[in-house]
Design a protein around this motif. Structure first.
Motif, PDB file in Angstrom:
ATOM      1  N   ARG A 165       0.819  -1.214   0.000  1.00  0.00           N
ATOM      2  CA  ARG A 165       0.000   0.000   0.000  1.00  0.00           C
ATOM      3  C   ARG A 165       0.853   1.264   0.000  1.00  0.00           C
ATOM      4  O   ARG A 165       0.561   2.233  -0.706  1.00  0.00           O
ATOM      5  N   TRP A 189       4.800  -3.939  -6.246  1.00  0.00           N
ATOM      6  CA  TRP A 189       3.437  -4.456  -6.380  1.00  0.00           C
ATOM      7  C   TRP A 189       3.417  -5.759  -7.160  1.00  0.00           C
ATOM      8  O   TRP A 189       2.606  -6.645  -6.863  1.00  0.00           O
ATOM      9  N   PHE A 225      -2.375  -4.813   4.814  1.00  0.00           N
ATOM     10  CA  PHE A 225      -2.766  -3.953   3.687  1.00  0.00           C
ATOM     11  C   PHE A 225      -3.966  -3.083   4.060  1.00  0.00           C
ATOM     12  O   PHE A 225      -3.988  -1.878   3.770  1.00  0.00           O
ATOM     13  N   LEU A 226      -4.964  -3.686   4.687  1.00  0.00           N
ATOM     14  CA  LEU A 226      -6.162  -2.927   5.061  1.00  0.00           C
ATOM     15  C   LEU A 226      -5.843  -1.851   6.090  1.00  0.00           C
ATOM     16  O   LEU A 226      -6.393  -0.741   6.031  1.00  0.00           O
ATOM     17  N   TYR A 227      -4.962  -2.165   7.026  1.00  0.00           N
ATOM     18  CA  TYR A 227      -4.574  -1.156   8.009  1.00  0.00           C
ATOM     19  C   TYR A 227      -3.926   0.039   7.312  1.00  0.00           C
ATOM     20  O   TYR A 227      -4.270   1.198   7.587  1.00  0.00           O
ATOM     21  N   TRP A 229      -4.193   0.912   4.240  1.00  0.00           N
ATOM     22  CA  TRP A 229      -5.184   1.556   3.371  1.00  0.00           C
ATOM     23  C   TRP A 229      -6.041   2.548   4.163  1.00  0.00           C
ATOM     24  O   TRP A 229      -6.267   3.676   3.719  1.00  0.00           O
ATOM     25  N   VAL A 230      -6.520   2.127   5.329  1.00  0.00           N
ATOM     26  CA  VAL A 230      -7.365   2.983   6.146  1.00  0.00           C
ATOM     27  C   VAL A 230      -6.550   4.091   6.802  1.00  0.00           C
ATOM     28  O   VAL A 230      -6.947   5.265   6.805  1.00  0.00           O
ATOM     29  N   TYR A 232      -3.668   5.452   5.967  1.00  0.00           N
ATOM     30  CA  TYR A 232      -2.997   6.415   5.097  1.00  0.00           C
ATOM     31  C   TYR A 232      -3.809   6.739   3.842  1.00  0.00           C
ATOM     32  O   TYR A 232      -3.255   7.183   2.842  1.00  0.00           O
ATOM     33  N   ARG A 233      -5.106   6.526   3.899  1.00  0.00           N
ATOM     34  CA  ARG A 233      -5.913   6.754   2.709  1.00  0.00           C
ATOM     35  C   ARG A 233      -6.022   8.232   2.352  1.00  0.00           C
ATOM     36  O   ARG A 233      -6.372   8.569   1.229  1.00  0.00           O
ATOM     37  N   ARG A 237       0.197   7.346  -2.240  1.00  0.00           N
ATOM     38  CA  ARG A 237       1.225   6.355  -2.000  1.00  0.00           C
ATOM     39  C   ARG A 237       2.553   6.852  -2.545  1.00  0.00           C
ATOM     40  O   ARG A 237       2.613   7.606  -3.495  1.00  0.00           O
TER      41      ARG A 237
END
Length: 249
Positions: A165, A189, A225-227, A229-230, A232-233, A237
């Motif tokens: 992410r 990636w 990844f979800l952490y 994403w939330v 640092y959304r 990137r």
């Protein structure tokens, strides 16, 4: 700590990479050192063989070591204080030299930049928390299993997920079996998505017996990844072309 919201993302990424390379990742290197030292003093390293009177005594010591510090899914759900702590202690226990070195290689390659991006305290909490969740997810899927689960793979998989992410364009040197193990440089990636696909495929075939806990890898990667994403959304990137170590998916 580097301010994240800057106009020049390439400069920010370079500063993160350079700070990590200059020793700015004490949590990552501390985790590597702790895992190494704990393995060396364990009955798994092979250095304490003279302390055991027979091979059977050594095997018994190794089994007792796993049972004391590893996660046993069937016992975890009984709710004892010791069992609830084992998903933390298991993160520092490894079953062999290959298991240890493989995990520490990935942590070395991907951990420093993730730590520099997140900050030391937050990275430490992230690592331990995601590692705990990854092992609990595996235990939930195999709730009746008596097999002991050990290793930092779940936590390190979370670091890989967060790295995907945060630094999707970072270039890493990788060795792919189907490319004759030639060291080639790819964007992170590509390497990490390929690695995740392998873990997912292996998890579909794996059981609850001895072997690699691929489901813990999948769970850790997804949580990490979800952490990221939330958390640092609100910011873009980092797109960094620099090579950050070697990895072997």
């Amino acid at each position: 700590m580097i301010e994240w919201r800057q106009a020049d993302w390439r400069t920010t990424a370079r500063r993160i990479r350079d700070a990590a390379a200059a020793g700015g990742a004490p949590v990552t290197y501390g985790l590597i050192g702790a895992c190494g030292v704990i393995f060396l003093i364990s009955p798994l390293s092979g250095f304490g063989g003279d302390a055991y009177r027979s091979e059977d005594a050594l095997l018994a010591a190794q089994a007792g070591y796993f049972e004391r510090w590893g996660v046993i899914p069937a016992e975890l759900w009984e709710g004892s204080a010791h069992a609830l702590v084992t998903p933390f202690t298991a993160l520092f226990v490894h079953g062999s030299w290959l298991h240890l070195l493989g995990n520490l290689l990935f942590l070395y390659v991907f951990g420093a930049m993730a730590e520099e991006r997140m900050g030391r305290a937050q990275f430490a909490l992230f690592y331990m928390g995601c590692g705990y969740v990854a092992l609990v997810c595996y235990a939930a899927a195999h709730a009746d299993s008596e097999q002991t689960l050990v290793g930092a793979s779940g936590a390190i998989s979370a670091v890989l997920g967060a790295f995907l992410r945060l630094f999707p364009k970072a270039r890493v040197t990788s060795l792919f079996p189907f490319l004759f193990f030639l060291p080639l440089r790819f964007p992170a990636w590509i390497v990490l998505v390929f690695w995740f696909a392998l873990q997912w495929a292996a998890a579909q075939e794996a059981g609850s017996g001895p072997g690699v806990a691929y489901l813990a890898h999948v769970a850790g990667f997804a949580v990490g990844f979800l952490y990221a994403w939330v958390r640092y959304r609100g910011g873009a990137r980092v797109k960094v072309p620099a090579t950050e170590g070697d990895s072997q998916p």
